[in-house]
Design a protein around this motif. Structure first.
Motif, PDB file in Angstrom:
ATOM      1  N   MET A  22       0.829  -1.195   0.000  1.00 16.77           N
ATOM      2  CA  MET A  22       0.000   0.000   0.000  1.00 16.77           C
ATOM      3  C   MET A  22       0.866   1.248   0.000  1.00 16.77           C
ATOM      4  SD  MET A  22      -2.960  -1.227   2.718  1.00 16.77           S
ATOM      5  CE  MET A  22      -1.812  -1.518   4.071  1.00 16.77           C
ATOM      6  N   THR A 141      -2.170  -2.938  -4.261  1.00 15.96           N
ATOM      7  CA  THR A 141      -3.399  -2.169  -4.060  1.00 15.96           C
ATOM      8  C   THR A 141      -3.299  -0.804  -4.721  1.00 15.96           C
ATOM      9  OG1 THR A 141      -2.713  -1.101  -2.009  1.00 15.96           O
ATOM     10  CG2 THR A 141      -3.632  -3.324  -1.825  1.00 15.96           C
ATOM     11  N   VAL A 145      -3.773   5.409   1.262  1.00 15.40           N
ATOM     12  CA  VAL A 145      -4.000   4.896   2.615  1.00 15.40           C
ATOM     13  C   VAL A 145      -4.594   5.931   3.566  1.00 15.40           C
ATOM     14  CG1 VAL A 145      -2.837   3.996   4.661  1.00 15.40           C
ATOM     15  CG2 VAL A 145      -2.263   3.091   2.426  1.00 15.40           C
ATOM     16  N   ASP A 148      -8.073   7.055   2.673  1.00 14.28           N
ATOM     17  CA  ASP A 148      -9.028   5.960   2.878  1.00 14.28           C
ATOM     18  C   ASP A 148      -9.404   5.829   4.351  1.00 14.28           C
ATOM     19  OD1 ASP A 148     -10.313   3.241   2.233  1.00 14.28           O
ATOM     20  OD2 ASP A 148      -8.749   2.692   3.659  1.00 14.28           O
ATOM     21  N   THR A 161      -8.098  -0.053   3.727  1.00 14.93           N
ATOM     22  CA  THR A 161      -6.876  -0.304   4.495  1.00 14.93           C
ATOM     23  C   THR A 161      -7.131  -1.263   5.645  1.00 14.93           C
ATOM     24  OG1 THR A 161      -6.102   1.917   3.928  1.00 14.93           O
ATOM     25  CG2 THR A 161      -4.997   0.804   5.749  1.00 14.93           C
ATOM     26  N   CYS A 165      -5.710  -5.099   6.226  1.00 18.26           N
ATOM     27  CA  CYS A 165      -4.905  -5.379   7.421  1.00 18.26           C
ATOM     28  C   CYS A 165      -5.523  -6.455   8.301  1.00 18.26           C
ATOM     29  CB  CYS A 165      -4.721  -4.103   8.241  1.00 18.26           C
ATOM     30  SG  CYS A 165      -3.648  -2.863   7.460  1.00 18.26           S
ATOM     31  N   PRO A 172       1.077  -5.898   6.441  1.00 19.23           N
ATOM     32  CA  PRO A 172       1.018  -4.774   5.503  1.00 19.23           C
ATOM     33  C   PRO A 172       2.421  -4.270   5.156  1.00 19.23           C
ATOM     34  CG  PRO A 172      -0.475  -4.450   7.373  1.00 19.23           C
ATOM     35  CD  PRO A 172       0.422  -5.593   7.720  1.00 19.23           C
ATOM     36  N   LEU A 174       4.079  -0.857   3.548  1.00 20.33           N
ATOM     37  CA  LEU A 174       3.732   0.536   3.271  1.00 20.33           C
ATOM     38  C   LEU A 174       4.891   1.201   2.545  1.00 20.33           C
ATOM     39  CD1 LEU A 174       1.293   2.350   3.854  1.00 20.33           C
ATOM     40  CD2 LEU A 174       2.409   3.052   5.981  1.00 20.33           C
ATOM     41  N   LEU A 193      -2.756   5.586  10.622  1.00 17.90           N
ATOM     42  CA  LEU A 193      -2.829   4.177  11.010  1.00 17.90           C
ATOM     43  C   LEU A 193      -2.815   4.035  12.531  1.00 17.90           C
ATOM     44  CD1 LEU A 193      -0.309   2.781   8.383  1.00 17.90           C
ATOM     45  CD2 LEU A 193      -2.684   2.025   8.579  1.00 17.90           C
ATOM     46  N   THR A 203       3.621  -3.988  10.537  1.00 16.01           N
ATOM     47  CA  THR A 203       3.693  -3.285   9.258  1.00 16.01           C
ATOM     48  C   THR A 203       5.146  -2.989   8.915  1.00 16.01           C
ATOM     49  OG1 THR A 203       1.511  -2.266   9.532  1.00 16.01           O
ATOM     50  CG2 THR A 203       3.045  -1.173   8.038  1.00 16.01           C
TER      51      THR A 203
END
Length: 299
Positions: A22, A141, A145, A148, A161, A165, A172, A174, A193, A203
């Motif tokens: 993402m 994707t 992020v 969203d 997102t 996840c 994830p 990033l 996040l 992540t």
């Protein structure tokens, strides 16, 4: 002589790792990261696939898999049961080096073909991957992020997102360009996040260099901040071959590019092990379809 890479731990039979790649903005190197990550995971001996969730004319994957006979997403009927052989034969192949290969589910038709209606729910993509039998599933994707997350919060719904996840065994990834603006967008996404209770502890952040040479001070400072917030921060160095030729062929990539991809795969596996333990538990399987005999059908 390049640095010797430690062998990656292969995923045990029955497990599945979902790696949604993402980004907060476009131009973050998301597809490049997905490609390199898939190649590294395939070298570990796992069945690996990339799910291309982008509309055909905005995606690089059709050109990277040009010339293959795979039918792609267009031959998978959305309203009928699918078999493993159908899904596998629809996917194109990519070479990962060392004899390893991995697959891509994309829409490889001619540019003038009617657009496909692709599923928005990540669970639908996961079910497709489960039917295909892949163990390492990398999702390229398209959604921004941070936007969203905020949009979903204001609308009182589950965003893309969070849905990615929260898939079983999802780590994830990033991405951001290794520039002042790229790191700023990534930091903003990480704050979003964190505020929304997303799993930053598993992540992995990737900073994609745009040029050769030392990273700017603001990027190095941002990486330091991200290290304390995420499972790992991986630096992907600039590779002139990717900038000039894309990733249709990967035979001329620099050794340090391959090493960075290996480090990313290792970071992903380490985050998964820290979260769920190693070896990974078995992944959920799609429920079998009930077989309805002609005699039991209503008249």
């Amino acid at each position: 002589m390049g640095k010797k890479e430690d062998a990656l731990v292969a995923l045990p039979a029955g497990s599945r790792l979902v790696l949604p790649v993402m980004a907060a903005t476009g131009g973050s190197g998301r597809s490049t990261v997905a490609d390199l990550l898939a190649g590294a995971m395939a070298s570990a001996g796992t069945g690996t696939a990339v799910l291309d969730t982008a509309p055909r004319l905005s995606s690089p994957w059709p050109s990277w898999t040009l010339g293959q006979e795979a039918g792609g997403l267009a031959v998978l009927p959305p309203d009928r049961p699918l078999t493993r052989s159908q899904v596998q034969s629809a996917a194109a192949w990519r070479q990962a080096g060392r004899g390893a290969g991995w697959q891509v589910l994309t829409d490889g038709r001619d540019w003038h073909s009617p657009p496909l209606t692709l599923p928005q729910d990540p669970a639908a993509w996961l079910q497709l991957a489960a039917i295909g039998g892949w163990q390492a599933v990398i999702a390229d994707t398209t959604h921004p992020v941070a936007h969203d997350i905020l949009d979903a919060r204001c609308a009182g719904r589950t965003g893309q997102t969070r849905a990615w996840c929260e898939l079983p065994y999802a780590v994830p990834v990033l991405c951001a360009a290794a520039t002042a603006s790229g790191v700023q967008a990534l930091q903003q996404a990480v704050m979003a996040l964190h505020a929304d209770g997303m799993p930053l502890q598993r992540t992995v952040a990737v900073l994609v260099a745009q040029t050769d040479g030392r990273l700017p001070a603001v990027v190095r400072a941002g990486a330091t901040m991200l290290t304390s917030r995420t499972a790992a921060v991986v630096h992907l160095p600039h590779d002139p071959h990717i900038r000039t030729h894309g990733l249709r062929t990967a035979s001329r990539l620099r050794s340090r590019t391959r090493q960075a991809a290996h480090s990313l795969a290792q970071a992903v596996l380490t985050a998964a092990g820290a979260t769920w333990g190693m070896p990974l538990p078995e992944a959920p399987r799609p429920a079998p379809l009930a077989v309805v005999s002609p005699a039991s059908r209503p008249l």
